[in-house]
Each structure stands twice: as C-alpha cells, then as structure tokens.
Enzyme design. Structure first.
Site: not given
Ligand SMILES: [Mg+2]
Length: 452
Positions: A10, A325, A333, A342, A368
C-alpha cells in the site's frame, strides 16, 4: 530465468523500490496497491510469484494469501510474505495462510533475489508437471500422484545442539540424518537418496563451501538442492556459495518457521523434478508398450525387427519368428463381453511372456495376434518353443473376471525363419502369416512352419 512477479504494497515507495530491483534483473513486474487489486490481477493474468505486504487497508496480506490459496486457479502461485522485522508471529500466521516464504523489511537484495529465483524455479517445474498431468489425463493415461511433501534431509552441522534444534524443527516435513563430519556426509549424500542437504557453516576448522562444491561436482549429488546456513553479516560467503550452485540460504539465528518454509520449497522442487524425469521415461515406455498386456507394441516391433534381421544377416546368424492368433477369439467377446476378452488377452500375454526366453522379443501385433521374435533360433528350435506355447495355452483353462467360470482357449501358430540370402521384416512376417493361415485352415490349435 524470466518470470512475471506481482508486487503488492500500500506504500508506493515500497512498490517502486522492489519493482526497480526486479526490473534490473529482467523480471516482468506487475504492481498492486491493495489486496483487492492483487486478487483481480491474479484472476485475469498469469503470475509466477507474488511479493505480498501484510499491513494493508481493506483486506490484509494474510487474507489475500488465504483467498489465493483456496482458489484452484491461483493456489499454485508462490506467495512471499513481506514482514516487518522481529515479528515471528507474523511468520507463523503467514505459514497458516499458505505463504511459501518470507522476506523481512527492509528487504535486502541478496535475500530478495535468492527467494525469488528459488520459488520461480519451483514454479517452473511444478507448472510443467501440471501440464503433463493434464495431457496424460486427456489421453486417458494414468496421472501421476501429487508429489510427496515429506522429504529426506541430510543435515551437516558441526554442533550437536543446533543439530538437535534443526532436526526438531524439520520433524513435520522431513526425516533428518544429522552428521558432523563433512567428508563422511559427502559419502552419505552419494550413497543415499536425499531431497535436500543443509550445510551449517559452523565448523571450527573446515570451509563449508568445500563440501558444497564437492556436492556439486559429484555425478550422484549434482542435482540435490543445498541450503546453506550462514552467520549474520557473512554475506560474502553467501554470494560465493550461490555462485557455486548452492540453492538457497538462511541466516543465523535460524527461525524454525523460515527453516521449514525454505526446506519445503526445495523438497517440493526435488520431488517435482524426480516426477518429471519419471514421466519422460513413462512417456517413452508408453509409446512402445501395449497398454493392455504390457508387451511391446507393433510400433516397437516395426522398428526393432529390422535391426534384428540386419544384425543376424551381417553376422551370418539365424533368426525365427512366430505369429500366434487366439482361436475363435470373437466368440469370447461376443459371448462373455469385452472385459472377459481383455482378461483372456492379458492372461494369454502372460503365458507368452512366461514361455519365451530372455533374448526373445514378445509383442502384441494387434487384436488377438502376437509375435515372438527369436534371435539365433533355427526353425526346429522355434517349432519346439511354439509347440510349448500351444500346450501351455491349451493345457490350462483361462479364468474369467468376476466369475468362477473357466474358458478353454487354444491358439494357432505360424513360424518362419530368416532367409540367409537376404530378408526383410515384411517378407518374413508375410511367410509366418501364411503359415498361420495354414494352421487355421488345418483345423486350428496347431503349429505350422513355413517352408524354407
Ligand atoms: Mg503496508
């Protein structure tokens, strides 16, 4: 180092003084005459550090700090409280409000620059970490945890009484190893992983800067932050220390709050740096790793197979590859869902990894399909390994997630071996793929080797 610093006070003369010093060091400076203005600036602009006066009309520095630290948009900006001399209670209140460090009025140049630089460095690494976390999040990658705020500190101090005092002060933020022999401390620092070394310059017949310079020159300790504790008035020692690469300093008598604040800044920075290094490593790994199975991915295989083939040809050695494979994987799936699919892929990858030998390269080729590259392996040995994998897949049913059900799985495998007259990854993979196709056509669950 450049950064944008907000000076809040200030009294215009105080602002002017700090502004002039910071501008002389090429920092970009913003100013505010009260707390409201400071908060408004931080909302609108990106600020790297705030020097915050405490006594101000309207809202005081403590409240400004609290508001900044409770707003997610501004919480990461380091705040240095500028306090009047002899006001330890201000420091405690400042810490409670979330301040990162303190400066005492009248502000000394050396202190100003070392505090500012130290906190700007921390902000740079933590900004980078936050950015990486956002990127990782947007890619759906695992986000690393917030860095730990508790550290390992090595305290090198010639006197038992100050060792005790500092260890006690640091207790909330660090595990402290205290040593009084600088040479032994150097070995300790090189052997263990510390986040910070504090060197107290209170030895009777030892130059503390010698230890600092040794820490900076050893490979293993080069990046550990060093905090020097210096005698009041020994500014020359501090300047030399900062030139040597000492990270920050404190003046005696040591204020415990200041010790904690400054140590914490260094511990945080060390942890951010460690995490950044780990994230670079992780990014590299993610780029070449299949996220589901942890095996190498196709990108890695495409790059690496050519190197392996060229090396084998150049040395007159052989090499085989196997493409495998999973049979009727679509049914898994379709019947049991993608989570089950998964899980089967993960377990299959696990069995592949358990079957192959150390020098073999196992990759998920896509879907796969998996590829194993076997350096120095002739066709008959490759067929034996493939047969072993086939048996291991068929022999033990696969568990399904969240269920007691077991699923019988089989795989088909195709093998091809390097043509010693010359070969390419594409040609070799193609021959293995034809062999796999034949294995499927012959009724699946079998190994077929491509004709040489
Ligand atoms: Mg001050």
């Amino acid at each position: 180092m450049t950064a944008r610093i907000l000076v809040v006070d200030d009294i215009p003369a105080n602002v002017k003084l700090l502004e002039a010093r910071l501008v002389a060091e090429y920092f970009d400076v913003l100013t505010a005459a009260d707390g409201y203005e400071a908060l408004a600036i931080c909302e609108k602009q990106s600020v790297d550090l705030i020097l915050l006066d405490i006594m101000m009309p309207g809202i005081d520095g403590f409240e400004v700090c609290e508001r900044l630290k409770s707003n997610p948009r501004t919480a990461h900006i380091p705040v240095v409280m500028v306090t009047a001399l002899d006001q330890p209670s201000d420091r405690v209140r400042g810490l409670k409000a979330g301040a990162d460090d303190f400066l005492t009025k009248p502000v000394n140049d050396l202190q100003l620059m070392s505090r500012v630089k130290s906190l700007v460095r921390l902000k740079n690494v933590s900004d980078e970490l936050r950015l990486r976390a956002e990127t990782a999040h947007s890619f759906g990658l695992p986000v690393t945890d917030r860095p730990d705020e508790f550290g390992n500190v090595l305290l090198v101090d010639g006197r038992g009484s100050s060792q005790e005092r500092m260890t006690r002060a640091l207790k909330p933020v660090a595990e402290v190893t205290a040593m009084s022999d600088p040479q032994a401390a150097l070995f300790e620092a090189a052997e263990n992983s510390f986040d910070l070394v504090i060197v107290n310059s209170n030895f009777d017949d030892y130059d503390p800067l010698r230890l600092c310079s040794q820490l900076r020159s050893l490979e293993r300790t080069r990046y550990i932050p060093i905090l020097l504790v210096a005698e009041q008035g020994h500014e020359e020692l501090v300047v030399r220390a900062l030139d040597l690469g000492v990270t920050d300093y404190l003046m005696r008598p040591v204020d415990p709050n200041e010790l904690v604040a400054r140590s914490l800044t260094q511990i945080r920075r060390k942890h951010c740096n460690d995490q950044l290094r780990a994230s670079v490593k992780q990014t590299i790994e993610l780029a070449v790793t299949d996220g589901l199975t942890g095996l190498h991915n196709r990108r890695y295989l495409d790059n690496h197979l050519k190197l392996l083939i060229d090396r084998a040809l150049a040395r007159g050695r052989t090499l085989s590859i196997c493409i495998t494979d999973i049979d009727r994987f679509k049914t898994v799936n379709d019947t049991h869902g993608h989570d089950a699919g998964d899980e089967v892929l993960r377990e299959f990858a696990h069995r592949v990894r358990a079957t192959v030998r150390g020098a073999d390269l196992a990759c998920r080729f896509g879907g796969e399909e998996f590829v194993v590259v076997m350096p120095d392996t002739p066709a008959d040995a490759a067929a034996a390994i493939a047969e072993r994998l086939r048996t291991i897949v068929e022999g033990r049913p696969f568990p399904l997630p969240n269920s007691d059900m077991l699923l019988s799985i089989t795989a088909s495998l195709g093998i091809a071996t390097l043509n010693p007259a010359g070969d390419t990854p594409e040609a070799l993979l193609k021959r293995a793929d034809m062999a796999l196709y034949q294995a499927k056509n012959n009724g699946r669950n079998q190994v077929v080797a491509a004709a040489a």
